[in-house]
Design an enzyme around this catalytic site. Structure first.
Site, PDB file in Angstrom:
ATOM      1  N   GLU A  57      69.804  50.815  50.988  1.00 41.67           N
ATOM      2  CA  GLU A  57      69.007  51.684  50.724  1.00 41.67           C
ATOM      3  C   GLU A  57      68.583  52.113  52.115  1.00 41.67           C
ATOM      4  O   GLU A  57      68.958  51.491  53.149  1.00 41.67           O
ATOM      5  CB  GLU A  57      67.799  51.230  50.085  1.00 41.67           C
ATOM      6  CG  GLU A  57      67.957  51.131  48.576  1.00 41.67           C
ATOM      7  CD  GLU A  57      66.742  50.330  47.751  1.00 41.67           C
ATOM      8  OE1 GLU A  57      65.524  50.360  48.257  1.00 41.67           O
ATOM      9  OE2 GLU A  57      66.756  50.184  46.538  1.00 41.67           O
TER      10      GLU A  57
ATOM     11  N   ARG B 292      56.901  49.950  55.246  1.00 33.83           N
ATOM     12  CA  ARG B 292      57.711  49.099  54.593  1.00 33.83           C
ATOM     13  C   ARG B 292      59.068  49.522  54.499  1.00 33.83           C
ATOM     14  O   ARG B 292      59.447  50.550  53.999  1.00 33.83           O
ATOM     15  CB  ARG B 292      57.155  48.734  53.149  1.00 33.83           C
ATOM     16  CG  ARG B 292      57.966  47.993  52.271  1.00 33.83           C
ATOM     17  CD  ARG B 292      57.204  47.637  51.091  1.00 33.83           C
ATOM     18  NE  ARG B 292      57.113  48.680  50.164  1.00 33.83           N
ATOM     19  CZ  ARG B 292      58.188  49.088  49.312  1.00 33.83           C
ATOM     20  NH1 ARG B 292      59.117  48.299  49.410  1.00 33.83           N
ATOM     21  NH2 ARG B 292      57.932  49.911  48.204  1.00 33.83           N
TER      22      ARG B 292
ATOM     23  N   HIS C 100      56.806  57.913  48.882  1.00 32.20           N
ATOM     24  CA  HIS C 100      58.333  57.841  48.414  1.00 32.20           C
ATOM     25  C   HIS C 100      58.808  59.203  48.624  1.00 32.20           C
ATOM     26  O   HIS C 100      58.305  60.048  48.014  1.00 32.20           O
ATOM     27  CB  HIS C 100      58.513  57.333  47.184  1.00 32.20           C
ATOM     28  CG  HIS C 100      59.992  56.799  47.128  1.00 32.20           C
ATOM     29  ND1 HIS C 100      60.948  57.556  46.783  1.00 32.20           N
ATOM     30  CD2 HIS C 100      60.537  55.409  46.939  1.00 32.20           C
ATOM     31  CE1 HIS C 100      62.063  56.868  46.697  1.00 32.20           C
ATOM     32  NE2 HIS C 100      61.940  55.667  46.695  1.00 32.20           N
TER      33      HIS C 100
ATOM     34  N   HIS D  66      53.183  55.919  47.075  1.00 25.54           N
ATOM     35  CA  HIS D  66      54.114  54.788  46.433  1.00 25.54           C
ATOM     36  C   HIS D  66      53.534  53.535  46.549  1.00 25.54           C
ATOM     37  O   HIS D  66      53.693  52.536  45.956  1.00 25.54           O
ATOM     38  CB  HIS D  66      55.597  54.972  46.973  1.00 25.54           C
ATOM     39  CG  HIS D  66      56.566  54.189  46.469  1.00 25.54           C
ATOM     40  ND1 HIS D  66      56.832  54.372  45.018  1.00 25.54           N
ATOM     41  CD2 HIS D  66      57.331  53.237  47.137  1.00 25.54           C
ATOM     42  CE1 HIS D  66      57.841  53.286  44.793  1.00 25.54           C
ATOM     43  NE2 HIS D  66      58.199  52.682  46.102  1.00 25.54           N
TER      44      HIS D  66
ATOM     45  N   ARG E  12      61.544  55.358  55.291  1.00 25.77           N
ATOM     46  CA  ARG E  12      60.804  56.174  54.320  1.00 25.77           C
ATOM     47  C   ARG E  12      59.888  57.375  55.178  1.00 25.77           C
ATOM     48  O   ARG E  12      59.685  58.319  54.788  1.00 25.77           O
ATOM     49  CB  ARG E  12      60.097  55.591  53.338  1.00 25.77           C
ATOM     50  CG  ARG E  12      61.176  55.165  52.193  1.00 25.77           C
ATOM     51  CD  ARG E  12      60.106  54.472  51.132  1.00 25.77           C
ATOM     52  NE  ARG E  12      61.198  53.815  50.336  1.00 25.77           N
ATOM     53  CZ  ARG E  12      61.131  52.969  49.506  1.00 25.77           C
ATOM     54  NH1 ARG E  12      59.867  52.348  49.510  1.00 25.77           N
ATOM     55  NH2 ARG E  12      61.968  52.460  48.870  1.00 25.77           N
TER      56      ARG E  12
HETATM   57  P1  FAD Z   1      51.959  45.065  40.146  1.00 26.35           P
HETATM   58  O1  FAD Z   1      53.321  44.684  39.737  1.00 26.35           O
HETATM   59  O2  FAD Z   1      51.382  46.329  40.283  1.00 26.35           O
HETATM   60  O3  FAD Z   1      50.913  44.090  39.119  1.00 26.35           O
HETATM   61  C1  FAD Z   1      49.632  44.181  39.187  1.00 26.35           C
HETATM   62  C2  FAD Z   1      48.896  43.779  38.098  1.00 26.35           C
HETATM   63  O4  FAD Z   1      47.475  43.628  38.264  1.00 26.35           O
HETATM   64  C3  FAD Z   1      49.164  44.582  36.707  1.00 26.35           C
HETATM   65  O5  FAD Z   1      49.566  43.682  35.748  1.00 26.35           O
HETATM   66  C4  FAD Z   1      47.752  45.217  36.655  1.00 26.35           C
HETATM   67  O6  FAD Z   1      47.637  45.460  35.209  1.00 26.35           O
HETATM   68  C5  FAD Z   1      46.863  44.033  37.157  1.00 26.35           C
HETATM   69  N1  FAD Z   1      45.695  44.417  37.484  1.00 26.35           N
HETATM   70  C6  FAD Z   1      45.189  45.471  38.618  1.00 26.35           C
HETATM   71  N2  FAD Z   1      43.900  45.535  38.525  1.00 26.35           N
HETATM   72  C7  FAD Z   1      43.420  44.385  37.541  1.00 26.35           C
HETATM   73  C8  FAD Z   1      41.846  44.192  37.287  1.00 26.35           C
HETATM   74  N3  FAD Z   1      40.895  44.739  37.939  1.00 26.35           N
HETATM   75  N4  FAD Z   1      41.976  43.096  36.598  1.00 26.35           N
HETATM   76  C9  FAD Z   1      43.021  42.759  35.861  1.00 26.35           C
HETATM   77  N5  FAD Z   1      44.299  43.123  36.019  1.00 26.35           N
HETATM   78  C10 FAD Z   1      44.637  43.932  37.091  1.00 26.35           C
HETATM   79  N6  FAD Z   1      59.569  47.464  45.437  1.00 26.35           N
HETATM   80  C11 FAD Z   1      60.819  46.851  45.599  1.00 26.35           C
HETATM   81  O7  FAD Z   1      60.605  45.655  46.612  1.00 26.35           O
HETATM   82  N7  FAD Z   1      61.965  47.273  45.033  1.00 26.35           N
HETATM   83  C12 FAD Z   1      62.096  48.192  44.262  1.00 26.35           C
HETATM   84  O8  FAD Z   1      62.995  48.606  43.762  1.00 26.35           O
HETATM   85  C13 FAD Z   1      60.699  49.338  44.044  1.00 26.35           C
HETATM   86  N8  FAD Z   1      60.649  50.083  43.099  1.00 26.35           N
HETATM   87  C14 FAD Z   1      59.524  50.511  43.020  1.00 26.35           C
HETATM   88  C15 FAD Z   1      59.777  51.582  41.916  1.00 26.35           C
HETATM   89  C16 FAD Z   1      58.292  52.210  41.344  1.00 26.35           C
HETATM   90  C17 FAD Z   1      58.131  53.602  40.577  1.00 26.35           C
HETATM   91  C18 FAD Z   1      56.984  51.838  41.983  1.00 26.35           C
HETATM   92  C19 FAD Z   1      55.740  52.148  41.661  1.00 26.35           C
HETATM   93  C20 FAD Z   1      57.182  50.710  42.926  1.00 26.35           C
HETATM   94  C21 FAD Z   1      58.231  50.183  43.216  1.00 26.35           C
HETATM   95  N9  FAD Z   1      58.196  49.026  44.208  1.00 26.35           N
HETATM   96  C22 FAD Z   1      59.568  48.545  44.423  1.00 26.35           C
HETATM   97  C23 FAD Z   1      57.046  48.444  44.843  1.00 26.35           C
HETATM   98  C24 FAD Z   1      56.779  47.166  43.832  1.00 26.35           C
HETATM   99  O9  FAD Z   1      57.328  47.585  42.448  1.00 26.35           O
HETATM  100  C25 FAD Z   1      55.728  46.938  43.927  1.00 26.35           C
HETATM  101  O10 FAD Z   1      54.904  46.903  45.104  1.00 26.35           O
HETATM  102  C26 FAD Z   1      55.160  45.502  43.278  1.00 26.35           C
HETATM  103  O11 FAD Z   1      55.805  45.449  42.095  1.00 26.35           O
HETATM  104  C27 FAD Z   1      53.754  44.944  43.514  1.00 26.35           C
HETATM  105  O12 FAD Z   1      53.926  43.806  42.497  1.00 26.35           O
HETATM  106  P2  FAD Z   1      52.370  43.285  42.204  1.00 26.35           P
HETATM  107  O13 FAD Z   1      52.767  42.028  41.406  1.00 26.35           O
HETATM  108  O14 FAD Z   1      51.738  42.836  43.543  1.00 26.35           O
HETATM  109  O15 FAD Z   1      51.500  44.024  41.695  1.00 26.35           O
HETATM  110  C1  SIN Z   2      63.207  52.914  45.195  1.00 22.94           C
HETATM  111  O1  SIN Z   2      64.144  52.347  44.179  1.00 22.94           O
HETATM  112  O2  SIN Z   2      63.679  53.891  45.747  1.00 22.94           O
HETATM  113  C2  SIN Z   2      62.115  52.149  45.441  1.00 22.94           C
HETATM  114  C3  SIN Z   2      62.312  51.070  46.369  1.00 22.94           C
HETATM  115  C4  SIN Z   2      61.252  50.456  46.992  1.00 22.94           C
HETATM  116  O3  SIN Z   2      60.207  50.957  46.825  1.00 22.94           O
HETATM  117  O4  SIN Z   2      61.220  49.570  47.791  1.00 22.94           O
END
Ligand code: FAD
Ligand code: SIN
Length: 541
Positions: A112, A386, A240, A351, A290
């Site tokens: 990527e 990032r 993004h 994003h 990005r």
């Molecule tokens: P999240 O996975 O967002 O989980 C947060 C959790 O907290 C959820 O369960 C939510 O319901 C809960 N929550 C929030 N507020 C509260 C509250 N007040 N009370 C109770 N629960 C709450 N990153 C990569 O490294 N590779 C990728 O390929 C990639 N692709 C992506 C594609 C998309 C479409 C998106 C949106 C992001 C992508 N990212 C990617 C970024 C990455 O997915 C996120 O940064 C990562 O998943 C965050 O993980 P997390 O566990 O911190 O938060």
């Molecule tokens: C993507 O698949 O382009 C998202 C990857 C990322 O947010 O790191």
């Protein structure tokens, strides 16, 4: 049901689930999550997880790529930890049952933007769903891990909630759990714990167009800030480059992502007249980091007054496109677009938040007893921008470190949990003016997108700041006199996050990484270099 525990985890994305699974090996854990357990940013992740897994790759290369993308603000030590501990965490995910895509019996590693090597493990273009599935499966099997869904954390509990200790100085306070809203039964409960972990993910919903689902309302940042924990680098919001463009009548609350892996696979960005333009902006072209690609797209769109540009993958073999990107192919087809034959209309969308709650290398925040991990945390690995696919990796590495340090320190949490009162909503009224919430949410998203997006200026930031102050007063007044409900809590948090983003942006008197200001077109170092050139010329002439 029991509402006191050793460790309270808030959030069920990769960071919350992975921390909870690790901690359940030695302590009782309650995990609360605001919707069903799979709903998270993690569940939508597409591209994959970056890690050094090929013999020809090296830690040094991944460290350098991360630091270059971060535009001079990464913490080298944190990056080193991220990169060097990554491969073991990926192996653990596989041991837990995650099925990554393989090629000839080995992990299929793809590339990527910003990566000098193909090092991204993935499960086709649905990596997050697969990781989330495997983690939930594991979490469901653990007896001392209780997951409570539809439970929204409102605020953290510290001594300031007690009657006898409320004046305790901030640096002596400890986090003793959280007040949470049981959304189904519409009542507030208190959950007490020795340790609390915020794993609440990002804040994309601050903006009108975002790849983040509706849960991403920045609750963790706002709760931590209100409780007195330090936050940092909030100005660095990553847009993004390639979200699927849908016209404004679309009712989606988030934009569908066209993974960066599509550009890694050979996809080319084209402007409205069909020209590939990235060579005019960066020698790495479509695979530049990005911040550079999103800014180039924004510039091209503004130049011709276009609402969207295009991503072109039609020169690749149809069967290969469908094989690598079945989710993207099918989703676009459902919108009447065949990506094997037609250009994909794309637009940048909010994003990822690179800043967050300031933590050390074991995910400890500045507030005793409070940890933060995943997107909500600021570990220092992302700097001002990032690197693609480093987010899921960061969540794994630093959640694991949090679990390790909690294992060694939980018994040291001294003394009794102070007497924490129940939630007091006496004198508040049942909400009858929800229009205030819907209207103000729309207004906030609109001005944050217009004034605090990819390109900023002092004038725009001041305008945003004034509007945030007005909204803050209005929402706080409403909050104080109303029984709490989910969208009110979330709007309150969105306003606080917007304040933190704008305040940080106003403090940064330069353009760097994801923070680009028309008033400071250069980074501090570039400005100093330019000053020197101008002065030398002036003095010689
Ligand atoms: P999240 O996975 O967002 O989980 C947060 C959790 O907290 C959820 O369960 C939510 O319901 C809960 N929550 C929030 N507020 C509260 C509250 N007040 N009370 C109770 N629960 C709450 N990153 C990569 O490294 N590779 C990728 O390929 C990639 N692709 C992506 C594609 C998309 C479409 C998106 C949106 C992001 C992508 N990212 C990617 C970024 C990455 O997915 C996120 O940064 C990562 O998943 C965050 O993980 P997390 O566990 O911190 O938060
Ligand atoms: C993507 O698949 O382009 C998202 C990857 C990322 O947010 O790191």
């Amino acid at each position: 049901m029991k509402y006191d525990t050793d460790v309270l985890v808030i959030g069920s994305g990769i960071a919350g689930l992975y921390s909870a699974i690790k901690i359940a090996e030695f302590a009782d854990v309650i995990l609360v999550t605001k919707k069903d357990r799979a709903e998270s940013n993690t569940n939508y992740a597409q591209g994959g997880i970056a890690s050094v897994l090929a013999p020809e790759d090296s830690f040094e290369k991944h460290i350098n790529d991360t630091i270059i993308a971060g535009a001079g603000l990464c913490n080298r030590n944190s990056v080193k930890i991220l990169v060097e501990e990554g491969p073991d965490r990926i192996k653990e995910l596989i041991d837990i049952g995650t099925k990554f895509t393989e090629k000839d019996g080995n992990l299929d590693l793809v590339r990527e933007g910003g990566h000098s090597f193909s090092r991204i493990v993935h499960a086709k273009d649905l990596t997050g769903k697969e990781v989330e599935r495997a983690l939930i499966n594991k979490a469901n099997s653990l007896n001392n891990l209780q997951i409570i869904e539809n439970t929204l954390a409102i605020d953290l509990i510290t001594e300031h909630n007690t009657s006898n200790l409320k004046n305790m100085p901030l640096n002596n306070r400890h986090c003793w759990g959280a007040y949470v809203l049981d959304v189904t039964n519409n009542c507030v409960k208190k959950i007490t714990s020795k340790i609390t972990i915020l794993a609440t993910g990002g804040l994309g919903q601050v903006y009108l167009h975002t790849t983040n689902p509706s849960i991403a309302t920045g609750d963790g940042y706002a709760m931590a800030y209100r409780a007195g924990a330090k936050v940092a680098n909030m100005e660095f919001i990553q847009f993004h480059p390639t979200a699927l463009y849908q016209n404004s009548n679309s009712m989606q609350n988030h934009s569908f992502l066209i993974s960066e892996a599509v550009r890694g696979f050979g996809g080319i960005l084209r402007n409205g007249v069909g020209e590939a333009f990235m060579q005019n902006y960066d020698s790495r072209r479509d695979l530049a980091p990005r911040d550079i690609v999103a800014r180039a797209i924004d510039f091209e769109m503004k130049k011709r007054g276009e609402d969207f540009l295009f991503l072109d993958i039609t020169h690749k073999k149809s069967s290969d496109i469908i094989e690598h990107f079945p989710n993207i192919y099918n989703r676009c087809l459902s919108e009447g677009l065949d990506i094997t034959r037609e250009l994909i209309p794309i637009v940048p969308a909010a994003h990822y938040a690179c800043g967050g709650i300031l933590v050390d290398e074991f995910a400890r925040t500045s507030l005793s007893g409070l940890y933060a991990t995943g997107e909500v945390a600021m570990t220092g690995v992302h700097g001002a921008n990032r690197l693609a696919s480093n987010s899921l990796l960061e969540a794994l590495v630093f959640s694991n470190r949090a679990a390790e340090v909690i294992k060694n320190s939980i018994n040291l949490v001294s003394g009794e949990i102070p007497h924490i009162p129940e939630w007091d909503d006496s004198g508040t009224l049942t909400p009858d003016e929800k229009v205030i919430i819907t209207h103000n949410t729309k207004e906030l998203k609109q001005f944050m997108s217009d004034y605090v997006g990819i390109v900023r200026s002092n004038l725009r930031l001041r305008a945003a700041s004034r509007r945030i102050a007005n909204l803050y007063v209005e929402i706080e007044e409403y909050y104080k006199k109303t029984k709490v409900f989910d969208s009110l809590i979330e709007l309150r948090n969105l306003v606080t996050c917007s304040h933190l983003i704008v305040k940080s942006a106003m403090l940064r008197k330069e353009s760097r990484g994801l923070h680009y200001s028309l008033d400071y077109q250069f980074s501090k170092e570039e400005s100093i270099a330019l000053d020197t050139i101008i002065q030398n010329k002036y003095q010689k002439s």
